[in-house]
Design a protein around this motif. Structure first.
Motif, short mmCIF file in Angstrom:
data_model
loop_
_atom_site.label_atom_id
_atom_site.label_comp_id
_atom_site.label_asym_id
_atom_site.label_seq_id
_atom_site.Cartn_x
_atom_site.Cartn_y
_atom_site.Cartn_z
N GLN A 137 0.83 -1.20 0.00
CA GLN A 137 0.00 0.00 0.00
C GLN A 137 0.87 1.26 0.00
N PHE A 138 1.89 1.25 0.84
CA PHE A 138 2.79 2.40 0.91
C PHE A 138 3.50 2.62 -0.43
N LEU A 139 4.03 1.55 -1.00
CA LEU A 139 4.74 1.66 -2.28
C LEU A 139 3.81 2.20 -3.37
N HIS A 140 2.57 1.73 -3.35
CA HIS A 140 1.58 2.19 -4.33
C HIS A 140 1.31 3.68 -4.14
N SER A 141 1.22 4.13 -2.89
CA SER A 141 0.95 5.55 -2.62
C SER A 141 2.10 6.44 -3.05
N GLN A 142 3.31 5.89 -3.06
CA GLN A 142 4.49 6.65 -3.46
C GLN A 142 4.77 6.56 -4.95
N GLU A 143 3.89 5.83 -5.66
CA GLU A 143 4.02 5.63 -7.11
C GLU A 143 5.37 5.00 -7.48
N ILE A 144 5.80 4.08 -6.63
CA ILE A 144 7.01 3.30 -6.93
C ILE A 144 6.60 2.13 -7.81
N GLY A 145 7.28 1.97 -8.94
CA GLY A 145 6.86 1.01 -9.94
C GLY A 145 7.47 -0.37 -9.76
N LEU A 146 6.77 -1.36 -10.28
CA LEU A 146 7.20 -2.75 -10.18
C LEU A 146 8.02 -3.16 -11.41
#
Length: 219
Positions: A137-146
């Motif tokens: 959730q945090f990574l998604h909120s920071q727009e960090i890509g996979l």
């Protein structure tokens, strides 16, 4: 010491040479040492906040990996500092690895790193031991890509390995759709265990993670 299946899987994600690799909360240093031997970076940095760990690690590395120089940069360095205060180098490709810590601590460390390096694109490899949904959730909120994700089993436990980038890539899923092989009984068992965990956490309520994993299970 033999590299574990989990650490070997993380190491195998490093398929190109970086300018700097930061092995954070490095503990015994096995992962970083393997990356030094493979010449995976101009410099591999071992970062831990515990002085005794850093002192022992430096002695061990000096014995097994002679302290030689690659151009103007040492092939490895040990830093006794708070990972949350890490400041990356200003040039070249950077990879930050955080493995073996809980998802909540991983979030705290990432908040510091992102705050200290606001305009600097770098890659991450994360392998948390708990709270994977919250970390995602945090990574998604920071727009960090996979870039890539996979599920690795070791000693009857499952670990999620996330290879990420602060530059634009595919958005990360909160339940990790790309890593699941739901025809695999071991993956099915891990998914069922994860759903049961959030059911226990939520009590009479329904945790959003429970719904998200159940939707994956029923897909």
């Amino acid at each position: 010491m033999k590299t574990s299946r989990r650490l070997a899987a993380i190491s195998q994600r490093v398929t190109k040479q970086y300018h700097d690799i930061w092995d954070c909360c490095c503990d015994h240093g096995l992962l970083g040492a393997d990356l030094v031997k493979r010449n995976s970076a101009n410099c591999v940095h071992f970062v831990d906040s515990v002085p005794q760990i850093c002192q022992h690690l430096e002695q061990n590395l000096s014995h097994h990996l002679p302290y030689t120089s690659n151009g103007s940069t040492s092939q490895w360095q040990v830093h006794c500092e708070d990972v949350a205060k890490l400041e990356l180098k200003g040039n070249g490709t950077q990879l930050v690895i955080i493995a073996g810590v809980g998802g909540e601590l991983c979030i705290d460390l990432l908040k510091g790193i992102l705050s200290n390096n606001p305009k600097f694109n770098f890659e991450l490899i994360l392998c948390p031991v708990h709270y994977q949904y919250e970390l995602r959730q945090f990574l998604h909120s920071q727009e960090i890509g996979l870039i890539h994700e996979q599920l690795v089993e070791e000693n009857q436990r499952h670990y999620e390995i996330l290879h990420l980038s602060t530059a634009k890539h595919s958005p990360i899923s909160k339940v990790g759709e790309a890593m699941w092989q739901l025809s695999n009984p071991k993956h099915q068992a891990y998914l069922a265990k994860t759903i049961a965990h959030y059911r226990r956490m939520s009590g009479n309520n329904t945790h959003p993670a429970q719904l998200a994993y159940e939707a994956l299970q029923n897909a």
